[in-house]
Design a protein around this motif. Structure first.
Motif, mmCIF file in Angstrom:
data_model
loop_
_atom_site.group_PDB
_atom_site.id
_atom_site.type_symbol
_atom_site.label_atom_id
_atom_site.label_comp_id
_atom_site.label_asym_id
_atom_site.label_seq_id
_atom_site.Cartn_x
_atom_site.Cartn_y
_atom_site.Cartn_z
ATOM 1 N N ASP A 50 1.046 -1.661 -0.043
ATOM 2 C CA ASP A 50 0.002 -0.185 -0.056
ATOM 3 C C ASP A 50 0.866 0.977 0.322
ATOM 4 O OD1 ASP A 50 -2.131 -1.762 -0.091
ATOM 5 O OD2 ASP A 50 -2.477 -1.046 2.505
ATOM 6 N N THR A 51 0.540 2.326 -0.755
ATOM 7 C CA THR A 51 0.863 3.664 -0.882
ATOM 8 C C THR A 51 -0.040 4.343 -1.544
ATOM 9 O OG1 THR A 51 2.964 4.721 -1.848
ATOM 10 C CG2 THR A 51 2.188 3.346 -3.373
ATOM 11 N N ARG A 52 0.811 5.644 -0.743
ATOM 12 C CA ARG A 52 -0.233 6.764 -1.000
ATOM 13 C C ARG A 52 0.246 7.687 -2.365
ATOM 14 N NH1 ARG A 52 -2.640 9.736 3.620
ATOM 15 N NH2 ARG A 52 -3.829 8.345 3.546
ATOM 16 N N VAL A 53 -0.028 8.247 -3.486
ATOM 17 C CA VAL A 53 -0.372 9.229 -4.290
ATOM 18 C C VAL A 53 -1.075 10.248 -4.023
ATOM 19 C CG1 VAL A 53 -0.776 9.538 -7.105
ATOM 20 C CG2 VAL A 53 -0.100 6.941 -5.719
ATOM 21 N N VAL A 54 -0.010 11.320 -3.772
ATOM 22 C CA VAL A 54 -0.377 12.746 -4.324
ATOM 23 C C VAL A 54 -0.201 13.738 -5.232
ATOM 24 C CG1 VAL A 54 0.330 15.575 -2.514
ATOM 25 C CG2 VAL A 54 -0.455 12.803 -1.049
ATOM 26 N N GLU A 55 -1.147 14.789 -5.947
ATOM 27 C CA GLU A 55 -0.638 14.913 -7.628
ATOM 28 C C GLU A 55 -1.149 15.909 -8.078
ATOM 29 O OE1 GLU A 55 1.622 15.711 -10.637
ATOM 30 O OE2 GLU A 55 1.539 13.651 -9.149
ATOM 31 N N PRO A 56 -0.137 17.455 -7.811
ATOM 32 C CA PRO A 56 -1.127 18.570 -8.473
ATOM 33 C C PRO A 56 -1.457 18.656 -9.686
ATOM 34 C CG PRO A 56 1.238 18.934 -8.310
ATOM 35 C CD PRO A 56 0.757 17.748 -7.816
ATOM 36 N N ILE A 57 -2.604 19.653 -9.588
ATOM 37 C CA ILE A 57 -3.630 19.781 -10.645
ATOM 38 C C ILE A 57 -3.988 20.639 -12.109
ATOM 39 C CG2 ILE A 57 -6.026 18.725 -11.542
ATOM 40 C CD1 ILE A 57 -5.941 16.671 -10.196
ATOM 41 N N ASP A 58 -3.190 21.434 -12.525
ATOM 42 C CA ASP A 58 -3.183 22.471 -12.959
ATOM 43 C C ASP A 58 -3.705 22.313 -14.723
ATOM 44 O OD1 ASP A 58 -2.694 24.855 -14.094
ATOM 45 O OD2 ASP A 58 -1.051 24.969 -12.788
ATOM 46 N N VAL A 59 -5.045 23.029 -15.523
ATOM 47 C CA VAL A 59 -5.046 22.292 -16.600
ATOM 48 C C VAL A 59 -6.071 23.286 -16.743
ATOM 49 C CG1 VAL A 59 -7.464 21.369 -15.984
ATOM 50 C CG2 VAL A 59 -6.257 20.901 -18.359
ATOM 51 N N SER A 60 -5.744 24.102 -18.113
ATOM 52 C CA SER A 60 -6.418 24.650 -18.566
ATOM 53 C C SER A 60 -7.298 24.813 -19.690
ATOM 54 C CB SER A 60 -6.066 26.255 -19.320
ATOM 55 O OG SER A 60 -5.018 26.731 -18.163
ATOM 56 N N PHE A 61 -9.047 24.907 -20.159
ATOM 57 C CA PHE A 61 -9.873 24.625 -21.147
ATOM 58 C C PHE A 61 -10.175 26.121 -21.658
ATOM 59 C CE2 PHE A 61 -10.172 21.613 -17.868
ATOM 60 C CZ PHE A 61 -10.502 20.084 -18.203
ATOM 61 N N ALA A 62 -9.984 25.683 -23.067
ATOM 62 C CA ALA A 62 -10.637 26.703 -23.794
ATOM 63 C C ALA A 62 -11.918 26.648 -24.773
ATOM 64 C CB ALA A 62 -9.225 27.188 -25.376
ATOM 65 N N PRO A 63 -13.043 27.760 -24.986
ATOM 66 C CA PRO A 63 -14.609 27.120 -25.155
ATOM 67 C C PRO A 63 -14.157 26.269 -26.833
ATOM 68 C CG PRO A 63 -13.965 29.063 -25.341
ATOM 69 C CD PRO A 63 -12.574 28.667 -24.918
ATOM 70 N N GLU A 64 -12.749 26.270 -27.525
ATOM 71 C CA GLU A 64 -13.288 25.123 -28.377
ATOM 72 C C GLU A 64 -11.396 25.647 -29.268
ATOM 73 O OE1 GLU A 64 -13.456 28.937 -32.399
ATOM 74 O OE2 GLU A 64 -15.169 27.502 -32.222
ATOM 75 N N ALA A 65 -11.327 23.809 -29.632
ATOM 76 C CA ALA A 65 -10.194 23.853 -30.245
ATOM 77 C C ALA A 65 -9.744 24.614 -30.912
ATOM 78 C CB ALA A 65 -9.358 22.425 -30.179
#
Length: 220
Positions: free
Chosen positions: A88-103
């Motif tokens: 057993d182990t623990r995972v900690v991860e930051p999240i940072d993601v951006s979204f635009a109205p259309e690709a």
């Protein structure tokens, strides 16, 4: 929603419409339920996923865009590549993601974005540990990938994002592909044999010496 641009499918889904995000942002805490954890564990090749939670902040960014920041934490069970034992182990991860109205035409598709995020996480792990100087070509490639990763947002599909899918993706990318149980060490066969040869012979037990002496006396 168009047929060629859809939200990625995931067993952990928490959709959010962009219109529901106020100007001052929206805080969300999400956690995967038992069935969702079991499905994610199977998808990621884990013996078990005992907990997956995330605290997120969704803010408006640019013109009709969104940005999701925060951190996920998980309690997972993995199989050691050395001992083949589960641990057993623990995972900690930051999240940072951006979204635009259309690709935009220059923005890479979702699959390519996953590759770029994987490279970013791998790069962060390498930077956290001592390493040899990089080859100039590799350094230029890393800078190019970093530029793509920073500049190209994910598409905001049908005016929605899926917080669960975001957490599931970052969780999968954060998993160690070669997990090792704490203290486990892989020794090549030749090295293991050398260590066995160098090991000093075990000392004879005083009881064994006494037994040998008694056997000799009995034989006389």
């Amino acid at each position: 929603m168009s047929d060629d641009l859809q939200l990625p499918k995931t067993p952990f889904s928490r959709p959010l419409a962009a219109v529901d995000v106020p100007e001052d942002g929206l805080e969300r805490s999400i956690a995967a339920e038992a069935k969702e954890r079991a499905a994610l564990a199977e998808a990621d090749g884990l013996p078990a996923l005992n907990r997956l939670e995330a605290k997120l902040l969704v803010t408006r960014e640019g013109r009709d865009g969104l940005r999701v920041t925060g951190e996920l934490s998980a309690d997972v069970r993995q199989t050691c590549v050395v001992t083949l034992e589960d641990f057993d182990t623990r995972v900690v991860e930051p999240i940072d993601v951006s979204f635009a109205p259309e690709a935009s035409p220059a923005a890479p598709p979702h699959e390519r974005r996953q590759e770029l995020r994987q490279e970013r996480m791998s790069r962060r792990r390498r930077e956290a540990a001592p390493e040899e100087p990089k080859d100039p070509k590799e350094a230029r490639a890393s800078r190019h990938i970093a530029d793509l990763d920073d500049d190209a947002p994910d598409p905001l599909v049908d005016g929605r994002i899926d917080l669960g899918a975001i957490v599931a993706e970052f969780f999968a990318l954060a998993l160690d592909p070669y997990p090792r149980k704490p203290g486990a060490r892989f020794a090549p066969p030749g090295e293991a044999a050398a260590e066995e040869e160098e090991r000093p012979p075990a000392k004879a037990s005083p009881f064994a010496r006494l037994r040998d002496a008694l056997d000799k006396d009995g034989g006389n």
